[in-house]
Design a protein around this motif. Structure first.
Motif, PDB file in Angstrom:
ATOM      1  N   PHE A 213       0.956  -1.299   0.063  1.00  0.00           N
ATOM      2  CA  PHE A 213       0.239  -0.317  -0.091  1.00  0.00           C
ATOM      3  C   PHE A 213       0.610   1.541  -0.321  1.00  0.00           C
ATOM      4  N   ARG A 214       0.961   2.035  -1.333  1.00  0.00           N
ATOM      5  CA  ARG A 214       2.296   2.919  -1.397  1.00  0.00           C
ATOM      6  C   ARG A 214       1.521   4.272  -0.701  1.00  0.00           C
ATOM      7  N   GLY A 215       2.671   4.355   0.620  1.00  0.00           N
ATOM      8  CA  GLY A 215       2.862   5.833   0.740  1.00  0.00           C
ATOM      9  C   GLY A 215       1.170   6.583   0.793  1.00  0.00           C
ATOM     10  N   ARG A 216       1.318   7.869   0.616  1.00  0.00           N
ATOM     11  CA  ARG A 216       0.478   8.599   0.884  1.00  0.00           C
ATOM     12  C   ARG A 216      -0.729   8.431  -0.017  1.00  0.00           C
ATOM     13  N   SER A 217      -0.141   7.695  -1.510  1.00  0.00           N
ATOM     14  CA  SER A 217      -1.190   7.803  -2.223  1.00  0.00           C
ATOM     15  C   SER A 217      -2.230   6.823  -2.228  1.00  0.00           C
ATOM     16  N   ASN A 218      -1.812   5.894  -1.868  1.00  0.00           N
ATOM     17  CA  ASN A 218      -3.004   4.899  -0.998  1.00  0.00           C
ATOM     18  C   ASN A 218      -3.240   3.873  -2.311  1.00  0.00           C
ATOM     19  N   ILE A 219      -2.140   3.508  -3.317  1.00  0.00           N
ATOM     20  CA  ILE A 219      -2.892   2.621  -3.774  1.00  0.00           C
ATOM     21  C   ILE A 219      -1.453   1.580  -4.066  1.00  0.00           C
ATOM     22  N   ALA A 220      -2.317   0.514  -4.034  1.00  0.00           N
ATOM     23  CA  ALA A 220      -2.447  -0.833  -4.178  1.00  0.00           C
ATOM     24  C   ALA A 220      -1.776  -2.029  -5.329  1.00  0.00           C
ATOM     25  N   TYR A 221      -0.339  -2.723  -4.809  1.00  0.00           N
ATOM     26  CA  TYR A 221      -0.059  -3.511  -5.961  1.00  0.00           C
ATOM     27  C   TYR A 221       0.203  -4.879  -4.963  1.00  0.00           C
ATOM     28  N   TYR A 222      -0.161  -5.878  -6.418  1.00  0.00           N
ATOM     29  CA  TYR A 222       0.062  -7.499  -5.144  1.00  0.00           C
ATOM     30  C   TYR A 222       0.701  -7.457  -6.221  1.00  0.00           C
ATOM     31  N   ALA A 223       1.600  -9.192  -6.074  1.00  0.00           N
ATOM     32  CA  ALA A 223       2.284 -10.035  -7.418  1.00  0.00           C
ATOM     33  C   ALA A 223       1.110 -10.872  -7.804  1.00  0.00           C
ATOM     34  N   ASP A 224       1.633 -11.563  -8.528  1.00  0.00           N
ATOM     35  CA  ASP A 224       0.342 -12.181  -9.461  1.00  0.00           C
ATOM     36  C   ASP A 224      -0.446 -13.139  -8.973  1.00  0.00           C
ATOM     37  N   SER A 225       0.748 -13.384  -7.862  1.00  0.00           N
ATOM     38  CA  SER A 225       0.006 -14.959  -7.656  1.00  0.00           C
ATOM     39  C   SER A 225      -1.234 -14.267  -6.774  1.00  0.00           C
ATOM     40  N   VAL A 226      -1.430 -13.322  -5.736  1.00  0.00           N
ATOM     41  CA  VAL A 226      -2.421 -13.335  -4.305  1.00  0.00           C
ATOM     42  C   VAL A 226      -2.999 -11.926  -5.514  1.00  0.00           C
ATOM     43  N   LYS A 227      -3.341 -11.696  -6.903  1.00  0.00           N
ATOM     44  CA  LYS A 227      -3.994 -10.913  -7.557  1.00  0.00           C
ATOM     45  C   LYS A 227      -5.313 -11.127  -7.687  1.00  0.00           C
TER      46      LYS A 227
ATOM     47  N   ARG B 169      -7.425 -11.900  -4.912  1.00  0.00           N
ATOM     48  CA  ARG B 169      -7.805 -12.971  -3.847  1.00  0.00           C
ATOM     49  C   ARG B 169      -7.385 -11.758  -2.751  1.00  0.00           C
ATOM     50  N   PHE B 170      -5.869 -11.221  -2.569  1.00  0.00           N
ATOM     51  CA  PHE B 170      -6.146 -10.966  -1.409  1.00  0.00           C
ATOM     52  C   PHE B 170      -6.522  -8.979  -2.091  1.00  0.00           C
ATOM     53  N   THR B 171      -6.197  -8.495  -0.702  1.00  0.00           N
ATOM     54  CA  THR B 171      -7.159  -7.177  -0.436  1.00  0.00           C
ATOM     55  C   THR B 171      -6.211  -6.570   0.941  1.00  0.00           C
ATOM     56  N   ILE B 172      -5.432  -5.521   0.671  1.00  0.00           N
ATOM     57  CA  ILE B 172      -4.548  -4.625   1.535  1.00  0.00           C
ATOM     58  C   ILE B 172      -5.948  -3.133   1.644  1.00  0.00           C
ATOM     59  N   SER B 173      -5.641  -2.806   2.941  1.00  0.00           N
ATOM     60  CA  SER B 173      -5.746  -1.457   3.556  1.00  0.00           C
ATOM     61  C   SER B 173      -5.371  -0.920   4.432  1.00  0.00           C
ATOM     62  N   ARG B 174      -5.072   0.000   4.909  1.00  0.00           N
ATOM     63  CA  ARG B 174      -4.921   0.498   6.226  1.00  0.00           C
ATOM     64  C   ARG B 174      -6.115   1.656   6.938  1.00  0.00           C
ATOM     65  N   ASP B 175      -6.213   1.452   8.242  1.00  0.00           N
ATOM     66  CA  ASP B 175      -7.076   2.411   9.128  1.00  0.00           C
ATOM     67  C   ASP B 175      -6.157   3.361   9.640  1.00  0.00           C
ATOM     68  N   SER B 176      -6.063   4.502   9.546  1.00  0.00           N
ATOM     69  CA  SER B 176      -4.712   4.999   9.603  1.00  0.00           C
ATOM     70  C   SER B 176      -5.346   5.689  10.720  1.00  0.00           C
ATOM     71  N   ALA B 177      -6.816   5.819  11.525  1.00  0.00           N
ATOM     72  CA  ALA B 177      -7.144   6.134  12.420  1.00  0.00           C
ATOM     73  C   ALA B 177      -6.668   4.937  13.583  1.00  0.00           C
TER      74      ALA B 177
ATOM     75  N   THR C 136      -3.800   0.626  11.751  1.00  0.00           N
ATOM     76  CA  THR C 136      -3.877  -0.838  11.169  1.00  0.00           C
ATOM     77  C   THR C 136      -3.617  -1.111  10.013  1.00  0.00           C
ATOM     78  N   ALA C 137      -3.129  -1.715   9.335  1.00  0.00           N
ATOM     79  CA  ALA C 137      -2.393  -2.046   7.597  1.00  0.00           C
ATOM     80  C   ALA C 137      -3.578  -3.405   8.069  1.00  0.00           C
ATOM     81  N   TYR C 138      -4.314  -3.731   6.766  1.00  0.00           N
ATOM     82  CA  TYR C 138      -4.290  -4.984   6.974  1.00  0.00           C
ATOM     83  C   TYR C 138      -4.758  -5.628   6.061  1.00  0.00           C
ATOM     84  N   LEU C 139      -5.338  -7.760   5.491  1.00  0.00           N
ATOM     85  CA  LEU C 139      -4.215  -7.825   4.786  1.00  0.00           C
ATOM     86  C   LEU C 139      -5.426  -8.838   4.730  1.00  0.00           C
ATOM     87  N   GLN C 140      -6.478  -8.359   3.749  1.00  0.00           N
ATOM     88  CA  GLN C 140      -7.665  -9.679   3.319  1.00  0.00           C
ATOM     89  C   GLN C 140      -6.348 -10.832   2.746  1.00  0.00           C
ATOM     90  N   MET C 141      -7.370 -11.934   3.113  1.00  0.00           N
ATOM     91  CA  MET C 141      -6.612 -13.362   2.293  1.00  0.00           C
ATOM     92  C   MET C 141      -7.801 -13.791   1.526  1.00  0.00           C
TER      93      MET C 141
END
Length: 125
Positions: free
Chosen positions: A50-64, A66-74, A77-82
Motif C-alpha cells: 500500500f503505497r504511502g500517501r498515494s494510497n495505491i495498492a499493488y499485488y503479486a500476480d500470485s495473489v491478485k 484473492r488478497f486485498t490490502i487496506s489501511r486504517d490510519s486512525a 493498522t494495516a490489514y491483509l484480507q486473504m
C-alpha cells in the motif's frame, strides 16, 4: 516505528484469513506498508504493498484477485484480507514499513526499514 503482525492461523483451502499489522507512532499514514511472506529455504517474497500517501495498492500476480490490502490510519493498522486461500499460500507473513514510495523499489524487501515479527499462515488441502 514498531510493527506488530497478527491474525495468522490454520485454514482449509478456499478459506479466508485477515492479517493485521498495528504500528506505533503518529505518522503511520505517511508510510508505505508492505506484506511479504517466506517459507523455509526460500527468500522473502513480495505479496502486496500500500503505497504511502498515494494510497495505491499493488499485488503479486500470485495473489491478485484473492488478497486485498487496506489501511486504517486512525487505528494505525494495516490489514491483509486473504480469500480463496491455497496450500501454496502457506508461509510466515511479515508486514513492513518504509517512507519510500519509489515504485521500482517497494516490491523489494530491502526497501523496508521496519518489520513486524511475522505471523504463520497454514493452508491445508
Amino acid at each position: 516505528v514498531q510493527l506488530q503482525a497478527s491474525g495468522g492461523g490454520l485454514v482449509q483451502a478456499g478459506g479466508s484469513l485477515r492479517l493485521s499489522c498495528t504500528a506505533s507512532g503518529r505518522t503511520f499514514s505517511r508510510y508505505t506498508i508492505g506484506w511479504f511472506r517466506q517459507t523455509p529455504g526460500k527468500e522473502r517474497e513480495f505479496v502486496t504493498v500500500f503505497r504511502g500517501r498515494s494510497n495505491i495498492a499493488y499485488y503479486a500476480d500470485s495473489v491478485k484477485g484473492r488478497f486485498t490490502i487496506s489501511r486504517d490510519s486512525a487505528k494505525n493498522t494495516a490489514y491483509l484480507q486473504m480469500n480463496n486461500l491455497k496450500p501454496e499460500d502457506t508461509a510466515i507473513y511479515y508486514c513492513a514499513a518504509t517512507l519510500t514510495e519509489i515504485l521500482s523499489t517497494i516490491r523489494e524487501s530491502t526497501a523496508y526499514n521496519y518489520w513486524g515479527q511475522g505471523t504463520q499462515v497454514t493452508v491445508s488441502s
